[in-house]
Design a protein around this motif. Structure first.
Motif, PDB file in Angstrom:
ATOM      1  N   THR A 120       0.841  -1.183   0.000  1.00 59.12           N
ATOM      2  CA  THR A 120       0.000   0.000   0.000  1.00 59.12           C
ATOM      3  C   THR A 120       0.882   1.242   0.000  1.00 59.12           C
ATOM      4  O   THR A 120       1.820   1.334   0.798  1.00 59.12           O
ATOM      5  CB  THR A 120      -0.894   0.013   1.255  1.00 59.12           C
ATOM      6  N   ILE A 121       0.588   2.178  -0.872  1.00 63.65           N
ATOM      7  CA  ILE A 121       1.331   3.435  -0.903  1.00 63.65           C
ATOM      8  C   ILE A 121       0.673   4.361   0.104  1.00 63.65           C
ATOM      9  O   ILE A 121      -0.474   4.771  -0.053  1.00 63.65           O
ATOM     10  CB  ILE A 121       1.332   4.073  -2.311  1.00 63.65           C
ATOM     11  N   GLY A 122       1.424   4.693   1.162  1.00 64.26           N
ATOM     12  CA  GLY A 122       0.886   5.542   2.214  1.00 64.26           C
ATOM     13  C   GLY A 122       0.980   7.016   1.887  1.00 64.26           C
ATOM     14  O   GLY A 122       0.096   7.797   2.223  1.00 64.26           O
ATOM     15  N   ALA A 123       2.048   7.409   1.219  1.00 64.29           N
ATOM     16  CA  ALA A 123       2.241   8.826   0.877  1.00 64.29           C
ATOM     17  C   ALA A 123       3.330   8.933  -0.176  1.00 64.29           C
ATOM     18  O   ALA A 123       4.189   8.061  -0.295  1.00 64.29           O
ATOM     19  CB  ALA A 123       2.618   9.637   2.112  1.00 64.29           C
ATOM     20  N   THR A 124       3.269  10.030  -0.915  1.00 66.63           N
ATOM     21  CA  THR A 124       4.273  10.329  -1.926  1.00 66.63           C
ATOM     22  C   THR A 124       4.882  11.685  -1.591  1.00 66.63           C
ATOM     23  O   THR A 124       4.155  12.639  -1.272  1.00 66.63           O
ATOM     24  CB  THR A 124       3.634  10.365  -3.332  1.00 66.63           C
ATOM     25  N   TYR A 125       6.201  11.767  -1.633  1.00 66.34           N
ATOM     26  CA  TYR A 125       6.922  12.992  -1.324  1.00 66.34           C
ATOM     27  C   TYR A 125       7.845  13.339  -2.486  1.00 66.34           C
ATOM     28  O   TYR A 125       8.399  12.438  -3.134  1.00 66.34           O
ATOM     29  CB  TYR A 125       7.803  12.812  -0.083  1.00 66.34           C
ATOM     30  N   ALA A 126       8.039  14.612  -2.710  1.00 69.55           N
ATOM     31  CA  ALA A 126       9.070  15.045  -3.647  1.00 69.55           C
ATOM     32  C   ALA A 126      10.417  14.678  -3.029  1.00 69.55           C
ATOM     33  O   ALA A 126      10.571  14.673  -1.802  1.00 69.55           O
ATOM     34  CB  ALA A 126       8.980  16.547  -3.881  1.00 69.55           C
TER      35      ALA A 126
END
Length: 121
Positions: free
Chosen positions: A91-97
């Motif tokens: 599961t992808i919890g968050a995406t950050y630069a």
């Protein structure tokens, strides 16, 4: 869920006091892998927690030691990519630069995230 038998295998990536709780969830002759300590260092463990009454197997593998063997690491990486191609993914919890990597680490360490965190260039 196991009618009191316990699970066959458990992975504890939390550490701290959670390892004892993880051990308690595993059936006799089961396997526990302690793979992290996000909640802090793991306290000394009384050997009676794993055997002989419970007869558990306890492993404490190290990703850093594993990744130091480039041949073994490549085989494992190829297996992960193959599993992802079959549809097995976390599961992808968050995406950050990428420039926000420090914030991603802070959120992970503070328990403000669930699932995998992605850093995008």
């Amino acid at each position: 869920m196991t009618d009191g038998r316990g699970v066959d295998t458990a992975y504890d990536g939390i550490g701290g006091d959670m390892l004892l709780k993880t051990l308690a969830c595993v059936r006799p002759f089961g396997i526990v892998a302690s793979i992290g300590q996000a909640a802090g260092p793991i306290a000394p463990l009384n050997i009676e927690e794993v055997g002989p009454r419970r007869s558990l197997s306890l492993a404490r593998p190290s990703f850093m030691a594993y990744s130091a063997d480039m041949k073994l690491y490549r085989v494992a990486a190829e297996a992960v990519v193959a599993a992802m191609r079959l549809g097995i993914a976390s599961t992808i919890g968050a995406t950050y630069a990428l420039q926000d990597a420090a914030q991603a680490h802070a959120d992970l360490e503070a328990g403000r995230s669930m699932g995998s965190l992605l850093l995008v260039p």
